[in-house]
Design a protein around this motif. Sequence first.
Motif, PDB file in Angstrom:
ATOM      1  N   MET A 248       1.425  -1.284  -0.400  1.00 31.56           N
ATOM      2  CA  MET A 248      -0.178   0.063   0.020  1.00 31.56           C
ATOM      3  C   MET A 248       0.952   1.432  -0.121  1.00 31.56           C
ATOM      4  SD  MET A 248      -3.603  -1.063   0.151  1.00 31.56           S
ATOM      5  CE  MET A 248      -3.696   0.372   0.171  1.00 31.56           C
ATOM      6  N   VAL A 249       2.020   1.385   0.534  1.00 29.61           N
ATOM      7  CA  VAL A 249       2.741   2.708   0.540  1.00 29.61           C
ATOM      8  C   VAL A 249       3.917   2.891  -0.498  1.00 29.61           C
ATOM      9  CG1 VAL A 249       5.149   3.402   1.446  1.00 29.61           C
ATOM     10  CG2 VAL A 249       3.201   2.497   3.111  1.00 29.61           C
ATOM     11  N   LEU A 251       2.385   1.794  -3.471  1.00 31.02           N
ATOM     12  CA  LEU A 251       0.732   1.812  -4.036  1.00 31.02           C
ATOM     13  C   LEU A 251       1.023   3.736  -4.175  1.00 31.02           C
ATOM     14  CD1 LEU A 251      -1.784  -0.457  -4.336  1.00 31.02           C
ATOM     15  CD2 LEU A 251      -0.148   0.119  -6.110  1.00 31.02           C
ATOM     16  N   ASN A 252       0.920   4.239  -2.864  1.00 31.59           N
ATOM     17  CA  ASN A 252       0.629   5.857  -2.441  1.00 31.59           C
ATOM     18  C   ASN A 252       1.370   6.146  -3.348  1.00 31.59           C
ATOM     19  OD1 ASN A 252      -0.430   7.841  -1.545  1.00 31.59           O
ATOM     20  ND2 ASN A 252       1.636   7.838  -0.219  1.00 31.59           N
ATOM     21  N   GLU A 253       3.151   5.333  -2.571  1.00 30.76           N
ATOM     22  CA  GLU A 253       4.265   6.432  -3.534  1.00 30.76           C
ATOM     23  C   GLU A 253       4.438   6.344  -4.875  1.00 30.76           C
ATOM     24  OE1 GLU A 253       7.953   8.701  -3.166  1.00 30.76           O
ATOM     25  OE2 GLU A 253       6.271   8.193  -1.300  1.00 30.76           O
ATOM     26  N   ALA A 255       1.675   7.000  -6.966  1.00 30.11           N
ATOM     27  CA  ALA A 255       0.674   8.276  -7.288  1.00 30.11           C
ATOM     28  C   ALA A 255       0.643   9.525  -6.921  1.00 30.11           C
ATOM     29  CB  ALA A 255      -0.742   7.338  -6.220  1.00 30.11           C
ATOM     30  N   THR A 256       1.653   9.840  -5.589  1.00 30.92           N
ATOM     31  CA  THR A 256       1.703  10.871  -5.440  1.00 30.92           C
ATOM     32  C   THR A 256       3.440  11.704  -6.063  1.00 30.92           C
ATOM     33  OG1 THR A 256       2.780   9.951  -3.075  1.00 30.92           O
ATOM     34  CG2 THR A 256       0.211  10.326  -3.275  1.00 30.92           C
ATOM     35  N   CYS A 268       4.051   0.983  -9.121  1.00 30.24           N
ATOM     36  CA  CYS A 268       3.118   0.533  -8.831  1.00 30.24           C
ATOM     37  C   CYS A 268       2.840  -0.982  -9.116  1.00 30.24           C
ATOM     38  CB  CYS A 268       2.038   1.647 -10.481  1.00 30.24           C
ATOM     39  SG  CYS A 268       0.565   1.087  -9.629  1.00 30.24           S
TER      40      CYS A 268
END
Length: 300
Positions: A248-249, A251-253, A255-256, A268
Amino acid sequence: MLSEKVEQMMEWSSRRSVVRMNGDKFRRFVKAPPRNYSVIVMFTALQPQRQCSVCRQANEEYQVLANSWRYSSAFSNKLFFTVVDYDEGADVFQQLNMNSAPTFMHFPAKGKPKRADTFDLQRIGFASEQLAKWIADRTDVQIRVFRPPNYSGTIALALLVSLVGGLLYLRRNNLEFIYNKTGWAMAALCVVFAMTSGQMWNHIRGPPYAHKNPQNGQVSYIHGSSQAQFVAESHIILLLNAAITMGMVLLNEAATSKGDVGKRRIICLVGLGLVVFFFSFLLSIFRSKYHGYPYSFLIK
Protein backbone atom coordinates in the motif's frame (compact mmCIF):
# COMPACT_ATOMS: atom_id res chain seq x y z
CA MET A 1 -19.16 -39.93 57.88
CA LEU A 2 -19.93 -36.34 56.83
CA SER A 3 -18.09 -34.90 59.82
CA GLU A 4 -15.08 -37.07 59.01
CA LYS A 5 -15.04 -35.84 55.41
CA VAL A 6 -15.27 -32.19 56.47
CA GLU A 7 -12.55 -32.68 59.10
CA GLN A 8 -10.27 -34.33 56.54
CA MET A 9 -10.84 -31.58 53.97
CA MET A 10 -10.11 -28.92 56.60
CA GLU A 11 -6.92 -30.71 57.59
CA TRP A 12 -5.72 -30.86 53.98
CA SER A 13 -6.66 -27.21 53.41
CA SER A 14 -4.69 -26.17 56.49
CA ARG A 15 -1.58 -27.62 54.84
CA ARG A 16 -2.26 -26.46 51.28
CA SER A 17 -4.73 -23.98 49.90
CA VAL A 18 -5.35 -26.26 46.93
CA VAL A 19 -5.93 -29.93 47.77
CA ARG A 20 -4.45 -32.38 45.27
CA MET A 21 -6.73 -35.29 44.46
CA ASN A 22 -6.46 -38.58 42.62
CA GLY A 23 -9.37 -40.65 41.37
CA ASP A 24 -10.22 -42.26 44.71
CA LYS A 25 -10.13 -38.99 46.67
CA PHE A 26 -12.19 -37.25 44.01
CA ARG A 27 -14.92 -39.87 44.07
CA ARG A 28 -15.02 -39.96 47.89
CA PHE A 29 -14.78 -36.29 48.81
CA VAL A 30 -16.23 -34.55 45.73
CA LYS A 31 -18.68 -36.88 44.02
CA ALA A 32 -20.01 -39.15 46.76
CA PRO A 33 -22.69 -37.94 49.21
CA PRO A 34 -23.17 -36.85 51.92
CA ARG A 35 -21.59 -33.45 51.43
CA ASN A 36 -22.53 -30.04 52.83
CA TYR A 37 -19.67 -28.10 51.23
CA SER A 38 -18.94 -26.83 47.73
CA VAL A 39 -15.80 -27.88 45.89
CA ILE A 40 -14.02 -26.01 43.12
CA VAL A 41 -11.97 -28.42 41.00
CA MET A 42 -9.31 -27.48 38.50
CA PHE A 43 -8.72 -30.24 35.97
CA THR A 44 -5.27 -29.74 34.53
CA ALA A 45 -2.10 -31.29 33.12
CA LEU A 46 0.91 -29.77 34.85
CA GLN A 47 3.55 -32.38 34.09
CA PRO A 48 6.36 -31.01 31.86
CA GLN A 49 5.87 -33.72 29.23
CA ARG A 50 2.31 -32.46 28.63
CA GLN A 51 3.71 -29.08 27.47
CA CYS A 52 0.62 -27.21 28.67
CA SER A 53 1.87 -23.69 29.31
CA VAL A 54 -1.72 -22.46 29.69
CA CYS A 55 -2.19 -24.96 32.51
CA ARG A 56 0.76 -23.50 34.39
CA GLN A 57 -0.49 -19.94 34.00
CA ALA A 58 -4.03 -20.90 35.02
CA ASN A 59 -2.62 -22.78 38.01
CA GLU A 60 -0.80 -19.64 39.20
CA GLU A 61 -4.06 -17.65 39.10
CA TYR A 62 -5.88 -20.51 40.81
CA GLN A 63 -3.28 -20.58 43.60
CA VAL A 64 -3.66 -16.82 44.12
CA LEU A 65 -7.43 -17.22 44.46
CA ALA A 66 -7.19 -20.22 46.80
CA ASN A 67 -4.65 -18.45 49.02
CA SER A 68 -6.89 -15.38 49.14
CA TRP A 69 -9.72 -17.56 50.41
CA ARG A 70 -7.57 -19.64 52.79
CA TYR A 71 -6.08 -16.63 54.58
CA SER A 72 -9.18 -14.43 54.63
CA SER A 73 -11.26 -13.81 57.73
CA ALA A 74 -14.29 -15.34 55.97
CA PHE A 75 -12.61 -18.74 55.48
CA SER A 76 -14.90 -21.63 56.45
CA ASN A 77 -15.62 -25.28 55.70
CA LYS A 78 -18.28 -24.32 53.12
CA LEU A 79 -15.86 -24.08 50.19
CA PHE A 80 -12.71 -25.98 49.23
CA PHE A 81 -10.29 -25.66 46.33
CA THR A 82 -8.93 -28.84 44.76
CA VAL A 83 -6.99 -29.91 41.68
CA VAL A 84 -7.00 -33.11 39.63
CA ASP A 85 -3.98 -33.59 37.41
CA TYR A 86 -4.41 -35.81 34.36
CA ASP A 87 -1.38 -37.92 35.28
CA GLU A 88 -2.81 -38.54 38.75
CA GLY A 89 -6.47 -38.96 37.84
CA ALA A 90 -6.89 -39.96 34.20
CA ASP A 91 -9.90 -42.07 35.22
CA VAL A 92 -11.64 -38.89 36.44
CA PHE A 93 -11.13 -37.24 33.05
CA GLN A 94 -12.61 -40.30 31.36
CA GLN A 95 -15.52 -40.46 33.79
CA LEU A 96 -16.44 -36.83 33.05
CA ASN A 97 -15.78 -37.16 29.29
CA MET A 98 -13.23 -34.38 29.57
CA ASN A 99 -10.63 -34.04 26.80
CA SER A 100 -9.17 -30.59 27.41
CA ALA A 101 -7.31 -28.78 30.15
CA PRO A 102 -7.40 -26.58 32.07
CA THR A 103 -11.06 -26.75 33.09
CA PHE A 104 -12.70 -25.34 36.21
CA MET A 105 -15.82 -26.95 37.66
CA HIS A 106 -17.98 -26.27 40.69
CA PHE A 107 -19.49 -29.24 42.53
CA PRO A 108 -22.33 -27.89 44.69
CA ALA A 109 -23.11 -29.08 48.19
CA LYS A 110 -26.38 -30.58 46.98
CA GLY A 111 -27.30 -31.98 43.60
CA LYS A 112 -25.26 -32.46 40.45
CA PRO A 113 -23.28 -29.78 38.61
CA LYS A 114 -25.22 -27.81 36.04
CA ARG A 115 -23.99 -26.26 32.83
CA ALA A 116 -23.20 -22.97 34.59
CA ASP A 117 -21.03 -24.87 37.07
CA THR A 118 -18.37 -25.20 34.35
CA PHE A 119 -16.35 -22.01 34.06
CA ASP A 120 -16.33 -20.46 30.56
CA LEU A 121 -12.57 -20.13 30.31
CA GLN A 122 -12.47 -19.52 26.55
CA ARG A 123 -14.71 -16.45 26.79
CA ILE A 124 -13.75 -14.98 30.16
CA GLY A 125 -10.15 -16.07 30.72
CA PHE A 126 -8.70 -17.48 33.92
CA ALA A 127 -7.77 -14.39 35.94
CA SER A 128 -8.30 -14.80 39.70
CA GLU A 129 -10.78 -11.92 39.77
CA GLN A 130 -12.95 -13.53 37.08
CA LEU A 131 -12.86 -16.88 38.86
CA ALA A 132 -13.86 -15.15 42.09
CA LYS A 133 -16.90 -13.57 40.40
CA TRP A 134 -17.95 -16.94 38.99
CA ILE A 135 -17.58 -18.60 42.42
CA ALA A 136 -19.63 -15.84 44.06
CA ASP A 137 -22.39 -16.44 41.50
CA ARG A 138 -22.40 -20.20 42.09
CA THR A 139 -21.87 -20.35 45.88
CA ASP A 140 -22.64 -16.86 47.30
CA VAL A 141 -19.13 -16.91 48.78
CA GLN A 142 -17.39 -13.59 48.25
CA ILE A 143 -13.60 -13.82 47.87
CA ARG A 144 -11.45 -10.71 47.83
CA VAL A 145 -8.36 -11.45 45.76
CA PHE A 146 -5.03 -10.49 47.33
CA ARG A 147 -2.06 -10.67 45.03
CA PRO A 148 1.53 -10.80 46.29
CA PRO A 149 3.41 -7.58 45.48
CA ASN A 150 5.23 -7.63 42.15
CA TYR A 151 7.71 -4.83 41.56
CA SER A 152 9.09 -6.10 38.25
CA GLY A 153 6.79 -3.82 36.24
CA THR A 154 7.74 -0.77 38.31
CA ILE A 155 11.44 -1.54 37.97
CA ALA A 156 11.14 -2.07 34.21
CA LEU A 157 9.26 1.23 33.82
CA ALA A 158 11.87 3.07 35.91
CA LEU A 159 14.68 1.62 33.79
CA LEU A 160 12.89 2.60 30.58
CA VAL A 161 12.28 6.16 31.80
CA SER A 162 15.92 6.40 32.91
CA LEU A 163 17.14 5.14 29.54
CA VAL A 164 14.97 7.54 27.56
CA GLY A 165 15.88 10.41 29.85
CA GLY A 166 19.58 9.61 29.51
CA LEU A 167 19.38 9.52 25.70
CA LEU A 168 17.52 12.83 25.63
CA TYR A 169 20.11 14.37 27.93
CA LEU A 170 23.00 13.16 25.82
CA ARG A 171 21.38 14.60 22.69
CA ARG A 172 19.93 17.69 24.34
CA ASN A 173 21.54 19.92 21.72
CA ASN A 174 20.06 18.01 18.79
CA LEU A 175 16.47 16.88 19.33
CA GLU A 176 15.27 17.07 15.74
CA PHE A 177 14.79 13.30 15.65
CA ILE A 178 11.80 13.69 17.99
CA TYR A 179 9.92 15.47 15.19
CA ASN A 180 10.73 12.80 12.59
CA LYS A 181 7.33 11.73 11.21
CA THR A 182 8.76 8.63 9.52
CA GLY A 183 10.23 7.35 12.78
CA TRP A 184 6.97 7.80 14.66
CA ALA A 185 5.05 6.16 11.81
CA MET A 186 7.36 3.12 11.86
CA ALA A 187 7.00 2.81 15.65
CA ALA A 188 3.20 3.01 15.37
CA LEU A 189 3.15 0.37 12.64
CA CYS A 190 5.27 -1.99 14.76
CA VAL A 191 2.74 -1.70 17.59
CA VAL A 192 -0.18 -2.23 15.21
CA PHE A 193 1.44 -5.27 13.61
CA ALA A 194 2.19 -6.80 17.02
CA MET A 195 -1.36 -6.31 18.29
CA THR A 196 -3.18 -7.43 15.13
CA SER A 197 -1.04 -10.56 14.84
CA GLY A 198 -2.06 -11.75 18.32
CA GLN A 199 1.09 -11.11 20.33
CA MET A 200 -0.95 -10.03 23.36
CA TRP A 201 -2.97 -13.25 23.15
CA ASN A 202 0.31 -15.20 23.12
CA HIS A 203 1.49 -13.32 26.18
CA ILE A 204 -1.72 -14.09 28.08
CA ARG A 205 -2.33 -17.67 27.01
CA GLY A 206 1.23 -18.89 26.37
CA PRO A 207 0.56 -21.21 23.39
CA PRO A 208 3.28 -23.48 21.96
CA TYR A 209 5.41 -22.23 19.07
CA ALA A 210 4.06 -24.94 16.75
CA HIS A 211 2.52 -28.41 16.92
CA LYS A 212 4.21 -31.63 15.91
CA ASN A 213 1.96 -34.59 15.18
CA PRO A 214 3.32 -37.51 17.25
CA GLN A 215 2.04 -40.05 14.72
CA ASN A 216 3.56 -38.79 11.47
CA GLY A 217 5.95 -36.09 12.73
CA GLN A 218 4.27 -33.37 10.63
CA VAL A 219 4.69 -29.87 12.05
CA SER A 220 1.75 -27.45 11.95
CA TYR A 221 2.36 -23.72 12.19
CA ILE A 222 -1.29 -22.70 11.76
CA HIS A 223 -3.84 -23.81 14.34
CA GLY A 224 -6.90 -25.42 12.78
CA SER A 225 -9.37 -23.66 15.08
CA SER A 226 -10.48 -20.04 15.34
CA GLN A 227 -10.30 -20.33 19.15
CA ALA A 228 -6.52 -20.72 19.37
CA GLN A 229 -3.24 -20.00 17.59
CA PHE A 230 0.44 -20.89 17.68
CA VAL A 231 3.28 -18.44 18.25
CA ALA A 232 4.61 -19.19 14.76
CA GLU A 233 1.18 -18.35 13.35
CA SER A 234 1.27 -14.87 14.88
CA HIS A 235 4.71 -14.32 13.34
CA ILE A 236 3.38 -15.36 9.93
CA ILE A 237 0.39 -13.03 10.24
CA LEU A 238 2.67 -10.18 11.29
CA LEU A 239 4.85 -10.65 8.18
CA LEU A 240 1.81 -10.86 5.89
CA ASN A 241 0.33 -7.66 7.32
CA ALA A 242 3.70 -5.94 6.95
CA ALA A 243 3.98 -7.06 3.31
CA ILE A 244 0.46 -5.81 2.52
CA THR A 245 1.23 -2.49 4.20
CA MET A 246 4.44 -2.18 2.20
CA GLY A 247 2.44 -2.74 -0.97
CA MET A 248 0.00 0.00 0.00
CA VAL A 249 2.90 2.38 0.73
CA LEU A 250 4.40 1.67 -2.70
CA LEU A 251 1.06 2.27 -4.40
CA ASN A 252 0.70 5.57 -2.60
CA GLU A 253 4.28 6.50 -3.53
CA ALA A 254 3.64 5.69 -7.18
CA ALA A 255 0.49 7.83 -7.20
CA THR A 256 1.84 10.88 -5.37
CA SER A 257 5.48 11.13 -6.46
CA LYS A 258 6.56 13.25 -9.44
CA GLY A 259 9.49 11.18 -10.63
CA ASP A 260 10.07 9.23 -13.83
CA VAL A 261 6.88 7.71 -15.24
CA GLY A 262 8.53 4.34 -15.99
CA LYS A 263 9.90 4.08 -12.44
CA ARG A 264 6.53 4.99 -10.99
CA ARG A 265 4.88 2.32 -13.13
CA ILE A 266 7.30 -0.34 -11.82
CA ILE A 267 6.70 0.77 -8.21
CA CYS A 268 2.95 0.58 -8.82
CA LEU A 269 3.16 -2.95 -10.22
CA VAL A 270 5.35 -4.14 -7.35
CA GLY A 271 3.02 -2.60 -4.78
CA LEU A 272 -0.04 -4.09 -6.46
CA GLY A 273 1.63 -7.51 -6.57
CA LEU A 274 2.46 -7.37 -2.87
CA VAL A 275 -1.08 -6.41 -1.91
CA VAL A 276 -2.80 -8.98 -4.13
CA PHE A 277 -0.54 -11.97 -3.36
CA PHE A 278 -0.14 -11.54 0.38
CA PHE A 279 -3.77 -10.57 0.95
CA SER A 280 -4.76 -13.75 -0.87
CA PHE A 281 -2.38 -15.70 1.38
CA LEU A 282 -3.86 -14.04 4.47
CA LEU A 283 -7.39 -14.84 3.30
CA SER A 284 -6.47 -18.51 2.76
CA ILE A 285 -5.24 -18.74 6.37
CA PHE A 286 -8.51 -17.17 7.52
CA ARG A 287 -10.45 -19.81 5.56
CA SER A 288 -8.43 -22.63 7.13
CA LYS A 289 -9.34 -21.43 10.62
CA TYR A 290 -12.97 -20.45 10.01
CA HIS A 291 -14.28 -23.58 8.34
CA GLY A 292 -17.09 -22.94 5.92
CA TYR A 293 -15.98 -19.42 4.98
CA PRO A 294 -16.88 -19.36 1.25
CA TYR A 295 -14.62 -16.66 -0.21
CA SER A 296 -11.10 -16.95 -1.52
CA PHE A 297 -8.75 -15.07 -3.87
CA LEU A 298 -5.95 -16.64 -5.92
CA ILE A 299 -4.85 -19.03 -3.15
CA LYS A 300 -7.31 -21.56 -1.69
